[in-house]
Structures are given as C-alpha cells and as structure tokens.
Design an enzyme around this catalytic site. Structure first.
Site, mmCIF file in Angstrom:
data_model
loop_
_atom_site.group_PDB
_atom_site.id
_atom_site.type_symbol
_atom_site.label_atom_id
_atom_site.label_comp_id
_atom_site.label_asym_id
_atom_site.label_seq_id
_atom_site.Cartn_x
_atom_site.Cartn_y
_atom_site.Cartn_z
ATOM 1 N N SER A 136 0.854 -1.182 0.000
ATOM 2 C CA SER A 136 0.000 0.000 0.000
ATOM 3 C C SER A 136 0.894 1.238 0.000
ATOM 4 O O SER A 136 1.731 1.388 0.892
ATOM 5 C CB SER A 136 -0.906 -0.033 1.238
ATOM 6 O OG SER A 136 -1.662 1.158 1.339
ATOM 7 N N LYS A 162 -1.210 -0.834 -4.145
ATOM 8 C CA LYS A 162 -2.456 -0.119 -3.847
ATOM 9 C C LYS A 162 -2.054 1.326 -3.630
ATOM 10 O O LYS A 162 -1.285 1.629 -2.719
ATOM 11 C CB LYS A 162 -3.096 -0.715 -2.590
ATOM 12 C CG LYS A 162 -4.359 0.004 -2.156
ATOM 13 C CD LYS A 162 -5.032 -0.738 -1.002
ATOM 14 C CE LYS A 162 -4.975 0.058 0.269
ATOM 15 N NZ LYS A 162 -5.687 -0.604 1.391
ATOM 16 N N LYS A 164 -2.847 5.136 -2.673
ATOM 17 C CA LYS A 164 -3.803 5.964 -1.953
ATOM 18 C C LYS A 164 -4.175 7.135 -2.856
ATOM 19 O O LYS A 164 -3.288 7.766 -3.468
ATOM 20 C CB LYS A 164 -3.173 6.473 -0.653
ATOM 21 C CG LYS A 164 -2.984 5.368 0.376
ATOM 22 C CD LYS A 164 -4.339 4.867 0.900
ATOM 23 C CE LYS A 164 -4.167 3.906 2.062
ATOM 24 N NZ LYS A 164 -5.453 3.476 2.627
ATOM 25 N N ASP A 189 -7.157 3.229 -3.276
ATOM 26 C CA ASP A 189 -7.930 3.304 -2.029
ATOM 27 C C ASP A 189 -8.111 4.777 -1.667
ATOM 28 O O ASP A 189 -7.132 5.507 -1.490
ATOM 29 C CB ASP A 189 -7.189 2.566 -0.909
ATOM 30 C CG ASP A 189 -7.976 2.533 0.411
ATOM 31 O OD1 ASP A 189 -9.116 3.037 0.448
ATOM 32 O OD2 ASP A 189 -7.430 1.998 1.402
ATOM 33 N N GLU A 215 -11.090 0.936 -3.830
ATOM 34 C CA GLU A 215 -11.464 0.668 -2.429
ATOM 35 C C GLU A 215 -12.074 1.901 -1.779
ATOM 36 O O GLU A 215 -11.504 2.994 -1.836
ATOM 37 C CB GLU A 215 -10.206 0.216 -1.670
ATOM 38 C CG GLU A 215 -10.413 -0.089 -0.198
ATOM 39 C CD GLU A 215 -9.139 -0.679 0.444
ATOM 40 O OE1 GLU A 215 -8.256 -1.168 -0.298
ATOM 41 O OE2 GLU A 215 -9.028 -0.631 1.678
ATOM 42 N N ASP A 240 -14.060 -1.253 2.773
ATOM 43 C CA ASP A 240 -13.195 -1.346 3.946
ATOM 44 C C ASP A 240 -13.991 -0.770 5.132
ATOM 45 O O ASP A 240 -14.710 -1.501 5.831
ATOM 46 C CB ASP A 240 -11.883 -0.573 3.660
ATOM 47 C CG ASP A 240 -10.909 -0.497 4.823
ATOM 48 O OD1 ASP A 240 -11.269 -0.883 5.944
ATOM 49 O OD2 ASP A 240 -9.765 -0.019 4.638
ATOM 50 N N LYS A 264 -10.081 -6.484 8.003
ATOM 51 C CA LYS A 264 -9.059 -6.144 8.992
ATOM 52 C C LYS A 264 -9.604 -6.583 10.338
ATOM 53 O O LYS A 264 -10.662 -6.099 10.760
ATOM 54 C CB LYS A 264 -8.832 -4.632 9.032
ATOM 55 C CG LYS A 264 -8.266 -4.038 7.761
ATOM 56 C CD LYS A 264 -8.238 -2.518 7.853
ATOM 57 C CE LYS A 264 -7.660 -1.912 6.590
ATOM 58 N NZ LYS A 264 -7.830 -0.441 6.575
ATOM 59 N N GLY A 292 -4.415 -4.119 6.059
ATOM 60 C CA GLY A 292 -3.389 -3.833 7.062
ATOM 61 C C GLY A 292 -3.617 -2.477 7.692
ATOM 62 O O GLY A 292 -4.344 -1.639 7.143
HETATM 63 O O1 OSB Z 1 -7.421 2.060 4.349
HETATM 64 O O2 OSB Z 1 -6.350 0.251 4.124
HETATM 65 C C1 OSB Z 1 -6.456 1.370 4.642
HETATM 66 C C2 OSB Z 1 -3.387 2.078 6.823
HETATM 67 C C3 OSB Z 1 -3.963 2.780 7.866
HETATM 68 C C4 OSB Z 1 -5.315 3.039 7.820
HETATM 69 C C5 OSB Z 1 -6.089 2.603 6.743
HETATM 70 C C6 OSB Z 1 -5.506 1.878 5.706
HETATM 71 C C7 OSB Z 1 -4.128 1.651 5.735
HETATM 72 C C8 OSB Z 1 -3.397 0.980 4.663
HETATM 73 C C9 OSB Z 1 -2.072 0.365 5.041
HETATM 74 O O3 OSB Z 1 -3.716 0.996 3.503
HETATM 75 C C10 OSB Z 1 -1.962 -1.067 4.703
HETATM 76 C C11 OSB Z 1 -0.720 -1.663 5.334
HETATM 77 O O4 OSB Z 1 -0.691 -1.846 6.572
HETATM 78 O O5 OSB Z 1 0.227 -1.915 4.590
HETATM 79 MG MG MG Z 2 -8.663 0.967 2.996
#
Ligand code: OSB
Ligand code: MG
Length: 374
Positions: A136, A162, A164, A189, A215, A240, A264, A292
């Site tokens: 990510s 992924k 952001k 995402d 996402e 999510d 999660k 994660g």
């Molecule tokens: O939206 O998936 C998410 C990290 C903190 C809060 C929300 C998200 C995330 C990540 C990190 O995308 C994923 C990772 O731990 O590698």
């Molecule tokens: Mg997410």
C-alpha cells in the site's frame, strides 16, 4: 484459559517514511500492545490497531486504553475463559470499540493456540503455508516521487500496488504509474474521500488506466453510491470502512454494494468475526483479502495467520516488516519471499516471539494488571 497477569504497553515507532492518506499523515505510529500470561505458563499477545487520532474510525489509542483497562482486562482476569468465543460472549453488552475488543480477543487466540501447541493459522482452520501480499503506497510529495517509490517496491518483489488517492491526487499520479509500468496490477484506495457525485469520473479514469480495484471511494454509509459504481462492472469495488460486522456485510451484499471485501481484524472486532465475514463472502462468491493498519510484527503475524483461510484469494496488504519500521519488536521480522509472499510462521500461536529489548526501546508507557482475588 486462566489469565494470571496482563501487561498493556503503549509504543511509539517511527515509520520508515510518512504514510499519507486522504484523512491524514502518519509519521510515528502510536499503538497499544497487550500481553497475557496464562496459568499454563504460556503467553498470548495482541496488538491494537487504533491510531493516536480517530481519523480512520471513531477509536483511538486513548479510547482503546480506556476500554481495555477499565473493562476488558479486568474481565479476562476475573474469569476462566475456555476459548476466545467465551470472552466475546461475555463482553457482547459493551457497545462498539471493535479495535479494543480485537486486541484482547487476538491475545486470547494466541494463548489458546499456544496452549494447544499449534500454529494460530491451524487453530483458525487455515491451510496455506505462504500468503500472497502487495504493498500500500501513501500519497507522495510529487508524481515523480510516487513513480520512483513504486519502482523500488517492484524491485523488492511486490507484484501488486495499492495507491492511496483523493480528489486532486488520482488520475494524474495513477496515470504516471500506469505509463511507467504497463502490466502492473494497480488498486486504489480513497478512504471515503469522494462525494457520490464523483462516481462517473472515477469510472472514466479507473477504466482508462486499467485499475483493477477501487477501495472505499465513498463515505461509510453510502451503500447506494458504491452499488452504482459496482454496476459499471469494469473493476472491483472493495469495501473497507463500511463493513464493521456481520450485519453491515449482509446489508452491503443485499444492496450489491461490493465486489471485494477488505477484512481487517481490528475493524471487525477480532479474528472470530473476521473468519465469519470470510465465510459469508465465500457463500456470496465475493473475493476477500486481508487488509493492514501499519501493524508491527505482532499484528502482522495475526493477520498472516488469518490470511491462510480459503476465501482470502486476493493479495493482502501485509508487506515485509522493513517496509514499515526500522526496528521490529519481534525476533524474526517478516521478509518478502518468492512470488510476492510472506511465509506463515510454523511455531505455536502467532509463531513469532516478542523481542523485549527492542520493545523496551520504543515503549512509552506500561501498565500491569493482576487478578483481584488470586
Ligand atoms: O485504508 O487500508 C487502509 C493504513 C492505515 C489506515 C487505513 C488503511 C491503511 C493501509 C495500510 O492501507 C496497509 C498496510 O498496513 O500496509
Ligand atoms: Mg482501505
């Protein structure tokens, strides 16, 4: 299981680089770690994924500390707990706070599996020996920085990214990554950053740029807007934040608001709930994957064990330890293996041990709890 002692530590770990999302920037991860000592002499550990500020969801380190120290840990010390389900039944009356509850539930799962002498993955019913993962990638200071970062992750062996996104950081940066890496599996995402009216524009750029999955583009309760995006049928729409329990998942399925689920354990109240949601997605033929929350090796080990269950068919957001932190608090950091995978630890419980010296260096607070009437 009888718990004779509990220790709740608050840690602060600097991230190898800031992690920026549509809701904020994280530079130093604040988190809680719960360690239980059973009458058997075995231990169990759980990590709380709530962050310092309530930006991803309503919980924070402070609210989780309060629930754990005021209710959940005293409950564990006061009762004999045959299995994690018995604990969940006892605390069912406490509303909300899934991340705090998951912390205690996951520590119990570790203890439970260790007392049985089996890996957590096996105790959960999982079969895989390795789990496929991606990476990510946070919002970067520039498009050039993003393309460089993605290239470095591909060199390390990751096969799916992924990215952001948020309004103002979407088609241009994603397009630059696509241009540089024509065959790359790209997910995005948005962490709820778009208004429902942005749907048609998202479809245009996501289809044009070959985005495989989008996402949580819209707010948590916007099932209708997510369902309209699903009807385009050109990429998967993953939920999510919207899915917090069985009821929200069943409602989302009824409204056809998702074609993929990010699970999660912290968000849904633990591993028992995660496994149930996994089963529901399997029955509905919706692919799932494990998300994660910038976990340390402890939360990562729990999540890796979870990812061995059958319907987790898409690559997880569980990268190697070094992608997040320079210092790891477990003895054997997670490393990226062949085919963009992490190996599932083979030892009892989560299969990794706390490195107390490393933990001591990042600990900011520590609280001990013992039974009232031993
Ligand atoms: O939206 O998936 C998410 C990290 C903190 C809060 C929300 C998200 C995330 C990540 C990190 O995308 C994923 C990772 O731990 O590698
Ligand atoms: Mg997410």
């Amino acid at each position: 299981m009888r718990v004779l002692e509990a220790r709740l530590d608050e840690l602060e770990l600097p991230l190898v680089e800031p992690f920026e999302t549509s809701f904020g920037v994280e530079r130093r991860r604040r988190l809680l770690l719960l360690q239980l000592v059973g009458a058997s002499g075995e231990r169990g550990v759980g990590e709380c994924v709530a962050a310092r500020d309530p930006l991803y969801s309503a919980e924070s380190v402070a609210t989780a500390r309060w629930l754990l120290s005021r209710y959940l840990i005293p409950d564990l010390l006061a009762h004999e707990t045959p299995d994690p389900g018995a604990f969940l039944d006892r605390v069912r009356g406490l509303k909300g706070h899934p991340m705090a509850k998951a912390t205690a539930e996951m520590a119990l799962w570790d203890l439970y599996a260790r007392e049985r002498g089996e890996p957590l993955a096996t105790a959960l019913g999982g079969k895989r020996r390795r789990v496929e993962v991606g990476v990510s990638v946070g919002i970067q200071p520039s498009i050039e920085a993003l393309v460089r970062r993605v290239g470095e992750y591909l060199d390390e062996g990751y096969r799916r990214v992924k990215l952001k996104v948020r309004p103002g950081w979407d088609a241009a940066p994603v397009g630059a990554v696509r241009e540089e890496f024509p065959d790359l599996r790209i997910w995005v995402d948005a962490n709820q950053a778009y208004p429902p009216s942005a749907g048609p524009a998202i479809v245009r750029w996501a289809v044009r740029l070959g985005v495989e999955q989008v996402e949580q583009p819209f707010a948590e309760r916007e099932f209708g807007a997510h369902a309209r995006l699903c009807r385009a049928r050109r990429f998967r729409v993953c939920l999510d934040e919207s899915i917090v329990d069985r009821a929200s998942l069943e409602e989302a399925i009824r409204q056809r608001a998702l074609s993929s689920l990010n699970v999660k354990p912290g968000r849904v109240g633990g591993l028992t709930s995660s496994r149930e949601l996994q089963r529901i997605t399997a029955a509905a033929r919706i692919p799932a994957w494990v998300g994660g929350m910038l976990e340390t090796g402890v939360g990562r080990a729990h999540a890796v064990a979870l990812a061995t269950l059958p319907n987790f068919v898409l690559p997880a957001d569980l990268s190697a330890s070094r992608r997040y932190y320079r210092t790891e608090i477990i003895d054997s950091p997670f490393e990226l293996g062949p085919g963009s995978t992490l190996a599932v630890p083979r030892g009892p419980g989560i299969g990794v041990e706390i490195d107390e010296a490393a933990l001591g260096r990042v600990r900011r607070r520590s609280q001990r709890f013992r039974p009232k009437h031993p």
